[in-house]
Scaffold this active site. Structure first.
Site, mmCIF file in Angstrom:
data_model
loop_
_atom_site.group_PDB
_atom_site.id
_atom_site.type_symbol
_atom_site.label_atom_id
_atom_site.label_comp_id
_atom_site.label_asym_id
_atom_site.label_seq_id
_atom_site.Cartn_x
_atom_site.Cartn_y
_atom_site.Cartn_z
ATOM 1 N N ARG A 1 0.846 -1.205 0.000
ATOM 2 C CA ARG A 1 0.000 0.000 0.000
ATOM 3 C C ARG A 1 0.875 1.247 0.000
ATOM 4 O O ARG A 1 0.591 2.228 -0.669
ATOM 5 C CB ARG A 1 -0.956 -0.005 1.201
ATOM 6 C CG ARG A 1 -1.732 1.293 1.338
ATOM 7 C CD ARG A 1 -3.018 1.209 2.159
ATOM 8 N NE ARG A 1 -2.994 0.241 3.242
ATOM 9 C CZ ARG A 1 -2.296 0.374 4.371
ATOM 10 N NH1 ARG A 1 -1.545 1.442 4.586
ATOM 11 N NH2 ARG A 1 -2.329 -0.572 5.297
ATOM 12 N N TYR B 1 -16.530 16.913 -14.872
ATOM 13 C CA TYR B 1 -16.916 15.505 -14.896
ATOM 14 C C TYR B 1 -18.047 15.238 -13.888
ATOM 15 O O TYR B 1 -18.009 15.746 -12.757
ATOM 16 C CB TYR B 1 -15.671 14.666 -14.561
ATOM 17 C CG TYR B 1 -15.927 13.197 -14.505
ATOM 18 C CD1 TYR B 1 -16.222 12.486 -15.666
ATOM 19 C CD2 TYR B 1 -15.883 12.502 -13.306
ATOM 20 C CE1 TYR B 1 -16.464 11.124 -15.621
ATOM 21 C CE2 TYR B 1 -16.120 11.136 -13.257
ATOM 22 C CZ TYR B 1 -16.406 10.452 -14.421
ATOM 23 O OH TYR B 1 -16.652 9.119 -14.365
ATOM 24 N N ASP C 1 -7.875 18.968 -13.467
ATOM 25 C CA ASP C 1 -8.211 17.647 -13.997
ATOM 26 C C ASP C 1 -7.816 17.655 -15.471
ATOM 27 O O ASP C 1 -8.465 18.305 -16.295
ATOM 28 C CB ASP C 1 -9.710 17.379 -13.831
ATOM 29 C CG ASP C 1 -10.147 16.014 -14.381
ATOM 30 O OD1 ASP C 1 -9.406 15.436 -15.207
ATOM 31 O OD2 ASP C 1 -11.223 15.533 -13.996
HETATM 32 C C1 LIG Z 1 -13.458 9.432 -15.967
HETATM 33 C C2 LIG Z 1 -13.118 10.764 -15.471
HETATM 34 C C3 LIG Z 1 -12.879 10.990 -14.121
HETATM 35 C C4 LIG Z 1 -13.007 9.901 -13.070
HETATM 36 O O1 LIG Z 1 -12.113 8.871 -13.270
HETATM 37 P P1 LIG Z 1 -12.424 7.334 -12.882
HETATM 38 O O2 LIG Z 1 -11.178 6.657 -13.293
HETATM 39 O O3 LIG Z 1 -13.636 6.926 -13.640
HETATM 40 O O4 LIG Z 1 -12.669 7.298 -11.414
HETATM 41 C C5 LIG Z 1 -12.542 12.276 -13.713
HETATM 42 N N1 LIG Z 1 -12.449 13.280 -14.602
HETATM 43 C C6 LIG Z 1 -12.673 13.105 -15.916
HETATM 44 C C7 LIG Z 1 -12.548 14.250 -16.846
HETATM 45 C C8 LIG Z 1 -13.023 11.849 -16.395
HETATM 46 O O5 LIG Z 1 -13.263 11.683 -17.698
#
Ligand SMILES: *Cc1c(COP(=O)(O)O)cnc(C)c1O
Length: 380
Positions: free
Chosen positions: A46, A98, A170
């Site tokens: 971990r 998202y 993001d």
């Molecule tokens: C898919 C996605 C997420 C979340 O990711 P997961 O791997 O599904 O938990 C966050 N931000 C964006 C822009 C995404 O496309």
């Protein structure tokens, strides 16, 4: 070294024990210690695992960071970043984000004392008016999702830092192949590795990348304390995905641009959102921040929501599924699918029409994808 060379060589040195050119997958959960001081490089998986570390090392390098941390999913990575906050702290977040992030912020964190304020982050003046003394985290997504709005990352970094807050970006839709927010001043880059990094729709994963070593240490502490780490099989697949990331994303982007241009010329299409089109309201900024317009296109078909549903239900190559960024093209209706976890009024306020269609453009030939869409649009 160039990006695609580093993607293949940094962190991916051959295995000295056997000479294998591909690093082995280390499945061990625990590691023998030479003595009881627990100072060996690895002790328990971990906290750290060699296969995960190899992926983290490559990704940190590609993003221009000093440290990457790999998580079980993108949401686990996002959640870990928000654990830097304590009750009473505020997150200022974009409106075009998202769906799962919207749900985490507005349904989970607000119930735990975090204040969440949404603002259209593509409007820099509005961001400056909204970020205040209790803001600890400014969370942006550029391009936004699913409307492909563009946020000025460098300007947001300045606004956040002036208020003593961190800027997290993001960068799932761009990946380090198209954009490197840390170099624009962001403190944390988040990726859903499930998407373009994995690239083949066969794993779940996420990552945080930082430039500041102390922030990296704090996030690693939180990651280890809460436990949502990426497994070694996924880490191996993500390392493999990074090796072809730039090639895939550039080829997919080129097809996305051609499809966007073709959609604009279709009478059955009312509106096309794609940052690579000169008609996009923030095209110039997008082209400064991104190497291409990206692999996602969204559009509104003329006609009713029922017509839009018929379009997404009748393509043959574009498969009807959420997710994005992989080699196979996907089609979906955000209001009903990827962004179904938004409150309907929030969705409408942001401008996500019920009939909006989102394409994730894969590696298939442009002509085949165009013909598939043309047939579906004529059937609606
Ligand atoms: C898919 C996605 C997420 C979340 O990711 P997961 O791997 O599904 O938990 C966050 N931000 C964006 C822009 C995404 O496309």
């Amino acid at each position: 070294m160039q990006f695609r060379t580093r993607a293949i060589h940094v962190g991916q040195e051959h295995d000295p024990a056997t000479g294998a050119v591909v690093k082995p997958i280390h499945l061990a959960s625990t590691f023998v210690q030479p003595d009881s001081s627990m100072t060996a490089a690895y002790d328990y998986a971990r906290t750290g695992n060699p296969t995960r570390h190899a992926f983290e090392k490559t990704l940190a390098n590609l993003d221009g960071g000093t440290r990457a941390l790999a998580f079980a999913s993108g949401m686990a990575a996002t959640h870990c970043a928000t654990m830097l906050l304590t009750p009473g702290d505020e997150i200022v977040t974009g409106t075009d984000i998202y769906g799962g992030t919207w749900r985490l912020f507005n349904r989970v964190l607000t119930e735990r004392g975090i204040v969440v304020t949404a603002v259209d982050t593509s409007d820099t003046a509005a961001v400056a008016r909204t970020v205040g003394p209790r803001t600890k985290l400014l969370w942006v997504e550029s391009p936004g999702n699913p409307l492909l709005s563009i946020t000025d990352i460098a300007a947001c970094a300045e606004i956040a830092h002036r208020a003593g807050a961190l800027l997290a970006c993001d960068a799932t839709l761009t990946t380090p192949a198209l954009s490197r927010p840390l170099q624009l001043g962001a403190d944390i880059v988040m990726h859903s590795a499930t998407k373009s990094i994995g690239g083949h729709s066969d794993l779940l994963g996420g990552a945080l990348v930082v430039g500041d070593a102390d922030l990296g240490t704090r996030l690693h502490w939180l990651q280890n304390a809460t436990g949502a780490v990426m497994g070694p099989l996924e880490a191996f697949l993500c390392s493999r995905g990074l090796k072809t990331l730039e090639l895939r994303v550039l080829a997919q982007s080129a097809t996305a641009l051609r499809l966007a241009e073709w959609l604009v010329s279709q009478p059955a299409v009312r509106k096309v959102h794609y940052p690579g089109l000169p008609s996009h309201p923030a095209h110039a900024l997008a082209m400064r921040q991104m190497a291409t317009g990206g692999t996602i296109v969204s559009f509104e078909a003329a006609g009713t929501v029922a017509d839009a549903r018929r379009v997404v239900e009748s393509t043959r190559l574009f498969q009807l599924a959420v997710s994005l960024g992989a080699v196979e093209s996907l089609i979906e209706i955000p209001a009903a699918m990827s962004h179904g976890s938004y409150a309907p009024e929030a969705r409408r306020a942001v401008g996500i029409a019920d009939g909006l269609i989102r394409l994730s453009v894969g590696l298939e030939a442009f002509e085949d994808l165009r013909d598939d869409l043309a047939a579906a649009l004529s059937r609606a």
